[in-house]
Design a protein around this motif. Sequence first.
Motif, PDB file in Angstrom:
ATOM      1  N   LEU A 138      31.524  46.120  37.763  1.00 60.48           N
ATOM      2  CA  LEU A 138      32.289  45.586  38.885  1.00 60.48           C
ATOM      3  C   LEU A 138      33.280  46.607  39.419  1.00 60.48           C
ATOM      4  CD1 LEU A 138      33.165  41.989  37.652  1.00 60.48           C
ATOM      5  CD2 LEU A 138      31.589  42.598  39.499  1.00 60.48           C
ATOM      6  N   ARG A 139      33.414  46.637  40.731  1.00 60.47           N
ATOM      7  CA  ARG A 139      34.478  47.409  41.364  1.00 60.47           C
ATOM      8  C   ARG A 139      35.784  46.652  41.147  1.00 60.47           C
ATOM      9  NH1 ARG A 139      32.315  51.184  44.725  1.00 60.47           N
ATOM     10  NH2 ARG A 139      30.140  50.894  45.283  1.00 60.47           N
ATOM     11  N   GLY A 140      36.887  47.226  41.573  1.00 61.72           N
ATOM     12  CA  GLY A 140      38.180  46.558  41.460  1.00 61.72           C
ATOM     13  C   GLY A 140      38.213  45.272  42.274  1.00 61.72           C
ATOM     14  N   TRP A 141      39.018  44.332  41.811  1.00 55.90           N
ATOM     15  CA  TRP A 141      39.160  43.055  42.498  1.00 55.90           C
ATOM     16  C   TRP A 141      40.031  43.224  43.742  1.00 55.90           C
ATOM     17  CZ3 TRP A 141      36.233  39.095  41.023  1.00 55.90           C
ATOM     18  CH2 TRP A 141      35.725  39.093  39.717  1.00 55.90           C
ATOM     19  N   VAL A 142      39.632  42.557  44.829  1.00 53.50           N
ATOM     20  CA  VAL A 142      40.386  42.582  46.078  1.00 53.50           C
ATOM     21  C   VAL A 142      40.813  41.159  46.404  1.00 53.50           C
ATOM     22  CG1 VAL A 142      40.282  43.117  48.554  1.00 53.50           C
ATOM     23  CG2 VAL A 142      39.043  44.555  46.909  1.00 53.50           C
TER      24      VAL A 142
END
Length: 128
Positions: free
Chosen positions: A28-32
Motif C-alpha cells: 500500500l502507498r501512504g494513506w490520504v
Amino acid sequence: MTWSDDQLERIGAAEELEISTRRADGTLRGWVPIWVVRAGGQVYVRTWQRRDTGWFGRVVRSRQARVRVAGVELDVTVHDVGADAARAAVDAAYRTKYGRYGAATVARMVSGDAAAATLRLEPEAGPA
C-alpha cells in the motif's frame, strides 16, 4: 457487494476517510485523508477537480483502492461516476456534512469540476 449498515454508519460519521492504492508489488502507498459522504446507501468521494496525478489519478486508473475509517478497513472497487444522476444527492450530502467549514469551501466541493471528479466506492467481496 453492498455496504453493511454498520459500515455506512461509521463512514457517514467519520470526518474523513483514508484512501490508499497498491503499488505494482502489492504494498500500500501512504494513506490520504479525504472527505467522504454517503447518499442513497452509497459512498462517494470527490476532489476539487479531476486530475491524472496523485491519489485521484491512481484510483481512477486502477479502479481499486483500500479505504479505512474507525472500525472499517477494506478493499473497494472504484466507479468513476462523474456528475451522474446522483449528483443532487451527493451535493446535498456534502453541504450537510461539511457546511460548517463555510459556504466558499463547500461551494468548491459541489462545483461542476468537483462533481465531474465524483467516485463511488463499492466494497469488494471476500475477506478485508
